[in-house]
Design a protein around this motif. Structure first.
Motif, short mmCIF file in Angstrom:
data_model
loop_
_atom_site.label_atom_id
_atom_site.label_comp_id
_atom_site.label_asym_id
_atom_site.label_seq_id
_atom_site.Cartn_x
_atom_site.Cartn_y
_atom_site.Cartn_z
N GLN A 96 0.82 -1.20 0.00
CA GLN A 96 0.00 0.00 0.00
C GLN A 96 0.86 1.25 0.00
OE1 GLN A 96 -1.63 0.83 3.77
NE2 GLN A 96 -3.18 2.27 3.06
N LEU A 97 1.87 1.32 0.86
CA LEU A 97 2.71 2.50 0.94
C LEU A 97 3.46 2.71 -0.37
CD1 LEU A 97 4.05 4.83 2.42
CD2 LEU A 97 5.68 3.21 3.39
N ALA A 98 3.99 1.65 -0.95
CA ALA A 98 4.72 1.79 -2.21
C ALA A 98 3.82 2.35 -3.30
CB ALA A 98 5.29 0.44 -2.62
N LEU A 99 2.58 1.89 -3.38
CA LEU A 99 1.68 2.37 -4.41
C LEU A 99 1.24 3.81 -4.16
CD1 LEU A 99 -0.35 -0.91 -4.84
CD2 LEU A 99 0.93 0.23 -6.64
N ALA A 118 3.97 -2.55 -6.22
CA ALA A 118 3.41 -3.23 -5.04
C ALA A 118 4.32 -4.36 -4.59
CB ALA A 118 2.03 -3.77 -5.37
N MET A 119 4.90 -5.09 -5.52
CA MET A 119 5.79 -6.19 -5.17
C MET A 119 7.02 -5.68 -4.44
SD MET A 119 6.03 -9.44 -5.27
CE MET A 119 7.30 -10.63 -4.85
N ALA A 120 7.55 -4.53 -4.89
CA ALA A 120 8.72 -3.97 -4.22
C ALA A 120 8.40 -3.58 -2.78
CB ALA A 120 9.23 -2.75 -5.01
N GLY A 121 7.27 -2.90 -2.57
CA GLY A 121 6.90 -2.50 -1.22
C GLY A 121 6.61 -3.69 -0.33
N ALA A 122 5.86 -4.67 -0.85
CA ALA A 122 5.55 -5.86 -0.05
C ALA A 122 6.82 -6.65 0.25
CB ALA A 122 4.55 -6.73 -0.79
N LEU A 124 9.93 -5.53 0.52
CA LEU A 124 10.74 -4.85 1.54
C LEU A 124 10.15 -5.05 2.93
CD1 LEU A 124 11.60 -1.51 -0.32
CD2 LEU A 124 13.17 -3.37 0.25
N ALA A 125 8.82 -4.89 3.05
CA ALA A 125 8.19 -5.08 4.36
C ALA A 125 8.37 -6.52 4.85
CB ALA A 125 6.71 -4.72 4.28
N ALA A 126 8.13 -7.47 3.96
CA ALA A 126 8.27 -8.87 4.35
C ALA A 126 9.71 -9.22 4.69
CB ALA A 126 7.77 -9.78 3.22
N GLY A 127 10.65 -8.70 3.90
CA GLY A 127 12.06 -8.97 4.19
C GLY A 127 12.46 -8.45 5.55
N LEU A 128 11.99 -7.25 5.89
CA LEU A 128 12.32 -6.67 7.19
C LEU A 128 11.77 -7.53 8.32
CD1 LEU A 128 13.43 -4.38 8.96
CD2 LEU A 128 11.29 -3.14 8.55
N TRP A 239 4.30 -12.64 -3.18
CA TRP A 239 3.87 -12.42 -4.56
C TRP A 239 2.35 -12.44 -4.67
CZ3 TRP A 239 2.75 -16.58 -8.45
CH2 TRP A 239 2.55 -16.05 -9.72
N LEU A 240 1.72 -13.41 -4.05
CA LEU A 240 0.26 -13.50 -4.10
C LEU A 240 -0.39 -12.29 -3.44
CD1 LEU A 240 -0.10 -17.28 -3.17
CD2 LEU A 240 -0.71 -16.26 -5.37
N ALA A 241 0.08 -11.92 -2.24
CA ALA A 241 -0.52 -10.80 -1.52
C ALA A 241 -0.28 -9.47 -2.23
CB ALA A 241 0.04 -10.74 -0.09
N ALA A 242 0.93 -9.28 -2.77
CA ALA A 242 1.24 -8.03 -3.46
C ALA A 242 0.40 -7.87 -4.72
CB ALA A 242 2.73 -7.97 -3.80
#
Length: 658
Positions: A96-99, A118-122, A124-128, A239-242
């Motif tokens: 959401q934030l990335a978009l 969206a994939m980039a933002g998701a 990064l959040a998931a990786g953190l 990937w699915l959630a993003a």
């Protein structure tokens, strides 16, 4: 398939078909439905709305629900965590934030589509969150708290940036709520490919996930590359959630609900979980969207479907909390360990007091004028003092109150990630404030304040009642508060997405501002902060003993039930009072107690006093930045509090376990 699934799945399918059939028949009688293939040139307006609006909407609800159900099942399997899903782990909020950032600040990035952003933002959040979890053996409570705090960070920044760009307000707010409105079949085609590919990949991972369910050590002993399997499974879930977030916005808790209901219905093992979770997720989202269409047909009001899914997500998370018992490996959610202890803490406390006074004095005298920075002369000072002094008092008092609440919660739970934001009080206060805005044509400050305080009290009462009837470890209180916050956020999302004029007022208050506070309100907040500080000093023995654990505390004769409820109540009062006047600010209650602890203020009385002084300093800094960064316009105070708190939060959670 278990007996319960054989009973409930057909009933849910019949309910979904009934709701969607009713919506379709309301739009157009059956004899007038268009025949395949759909050709717009041969249709009237109602037929076009049915063929290219309602029908793809019904299909995409099934596909999105299936994708989220599968994503939640994979996350719960790979992390062995029954409350893991894209919402609780911050994945959807990262997308959401990335978009939002791309839409407002760099729209050219969306030229190739929303999915990569969206994939980039998701990711990064998931990786953190996963890096934090890896340092703590993927402890369930720590993972969820870290994920929800990362999600809160992303949501706070997205809200503040949306407010600063008002011409994007309505479309972004509605999209963020998870709207399933469709204009053609393109979204269905793209999401169908994602669900098909995700299902195939999940089938290939089912056997490794089954082995991993035996435990990381056992799986590694059988020759499995545990890190690789976790990375692949987490990547698939992200990937699915993003993809769903890019297509539809933020849809909460479907990934949590579907696997939980599958387990409750009697399914056992990884393979049944991966098979039936997408089916149940599809039915959940379809039924929710059918209810939205039914309500809209009766009342004429349309709100995002994602808001409705969150209405049962919060209660579901509360119901699942007791099932976390025994799922956390021993020793993985310890406190940070012994803190440095100053021999003479009064020097630090005196220094902080002097620094606070000097900072307040400087912020009164220094300001910006059209020609640049200036030190006010006496005449200008006397003119500006009635405007500046109340907001300085209010900001400092709010920071102190939030810091006191954070210090109490961190000592109560022995959890370094505790803060007022996750107690649920801020969410309840926001709902109360919003209710007052909509209930009165011209709400007064007293009505708004009363609404916020009542909302905070109700949220606090819900958490307190839930905790008091269970012998629950103290850190579960945090997750109970997160559940209440999620429920409040979902209701607020539905209110905001109606597009009414009150949305501006509510969104502005959400970002936080001390500009409109008068002297009487500022002094009242200062009195509350001082009273809470005095009460915490009176309870300093409880605060000193509780971090040692329930066994030690009970052995020393501490009344555990009374101590917990009293401290939660006091923290709720402090948070509610601050929220009532300056909005639901973030992270001060997390940062200030940690700063005080790292300074060597280890004793309970010194700790809470130092945290209050540091919290006041942090809020003064945030208020100064909000006033000066965008001169002559004032920027959201909540944005600056988030920008100060986010780096601290990331650094804190990335530290190695001691």
């Amino acid at each position: 398939m278990s007996r319960h699934l054989r009973i409930w799945l057909p009933l849910a399918a019949m309910l979904a078909i009934g709701l969607w059939g009713l919506a379709a028949l309301r739009l157009l009688p059956w004899p007038e439905w268009p025949a395949l293939p759909f050709t717009p040139d041969d249709m009237d307006l109602q037929q076009i709305l049915l063929a290219f609006g309602l029908m793809p909407r019904g299909v995409i609800a099934l596909l999105a629900g299936a994708a989220l159900g599968l994503s939640g099942a994979i996350l719960q399997a790979v992390l062995r965590n029954p409350v893991a899903d894209p919402t609780t782990l911050g994945i959807s909020s990262g997308a959401q934030l990335a978009l939002v950032l791309a839409t407002i600040l760099a729209p050219d990035l969306l030229a190739v589509g929303r999915w990569p952003v969206a994939m980039a933002g998701a990711g990064l959040a998931a990786g953190l969150v996963l890096m934090i979890g890896a340092r703590r053996n993927f402890a369930p409570v720590t993972m969820v708290i870290a994920g929800m705090l990362v999600g809160m960070t992303a949501s706070a920044i997205a809200t503040a940036i949306t407010l600063a760009q008002g011409h994007y307000l309505l479309s972004l707010v509605i999209w963020n709520g998870g709207a399933l409105v469709q204009q053609d079949w393109s979204g269905v085609r793209s999401l169908a490919l994602v669900v098909a590919g995700g299902g195939l990949f999940a089938a290939l991972l089912s056997r490794p996930l089954h082995v991993l369910s035996l435990g990381a050590e056992g799986a590694a002993g059988l020759g499995m590359n545990v890190a690789l399997v976790r990375l692949m499974a987490a990547g698939l879930a992200v990937w699915l959630a993003a993809t769903v977030s890019a297509e539809l916005g933020l849809i909460a808790f479907v990934g949590l609900a579907a696997p939980a209901l599958v387990r409750t219905a009697g399914a056992r093992g990884i393979k049944p979980l991966l098979i039936w979770s997408p089916v149940v997720g599809a039915l959940i989202l379809s039924v929710c969207d059918g209810l939205v269409l039914t309500i809209a047909g009766v009342t004429g009001e349309m709100f995002p479907t994602g808001a409705l899914t969150g209405l049962f997500g919060g209660p579901l998370l509360l119901w699942l909390l007791p099932r976390l018992r025994g799922s956390t490996p021993p020793g993985t959610e310890r406190a940070e360990g012994p803190a440095p202890r100053l021999a003479y803490p009064r020097r630090i406390l005196s220094g902080l007091t002097v620094l606070l006074a000097v900072a307040a004095f400087m912020l009164i005298w220094i300001g910006r004028v059209p020609d640049g920075w200036a030190v006010l002369d006496w005449e200008s000072l006397t003119a500006f003092l009635p405007m500046r002094l109340p907001r300085l008092i209010a900001a400092a008092s709010a920071g102190a109150a939030l810091a006191l609440a954070g210090a109490m919660l961190q000592r109560l739970t022995a959890n370094p990630l505790a803060s007022p934001e996750v107690l649920g009080v801020s969410g309840g206060a926001t709902l109360g404030y919003s209710a007052a805005v909509f209930a009165f044509a011209a709400p007064t400050s007293l009505a708004l304040g009363a609404g916020a305080m009542i909302g905070a009290a109700l949220a606090l009462a819900l958490v307190t009642i839930f905790v008091s009837h269970r012998d629950m470890p103290a850190e579960r209180v945090l997750l109970a508060g997160i559940s209440v916050s999620a429920l409040a956020a979902s209701v607020l999302s539905a209110i905001m997405a109606t597009g009414s004029p009150q949305s501006w007022q509510i969104l502005g208050w959400l970002s936080g501002s001390s500009a409109g506070i008068g002297m009487a309100a500022a002094v009242s907040l200062a009195v509350v902060a001082v009273a809470v500080w005095a009460a915490t000093l009176a309870m300093r023995r409880w605060l000193a003993v509780l971090p040692l654990g329930t066994g030690v505390a009970a052995g020393l004769g501490l009344p555990l039930a009374l101590a917990r409820l009293s401290l939660i109540l006091l923290a709720g009062i402090a948070t509610g009072a601050a929220t009532m006047l300056v909005g639901p600010l973030s992270f001060v209650g997390l940062m200030a107690p940690h700063m005080a602890r790292r300074m060597g203020l280890a004793r309970a009385g010194d700790h809470v006093t130092g945290a209050a002084l540091i919290g006041a300093l942090l809020m003064l800094a945030a208020d100064f930045g909000a006033r000066m960064a965008g001169f002559p316009y004032e920027l959201p105070l909540g944005l600056f509090a988030s920008l100060i708190g986010a780096p601290w939060l990331i650094w804190l959670m990335m530290r190695s376990k001691s």
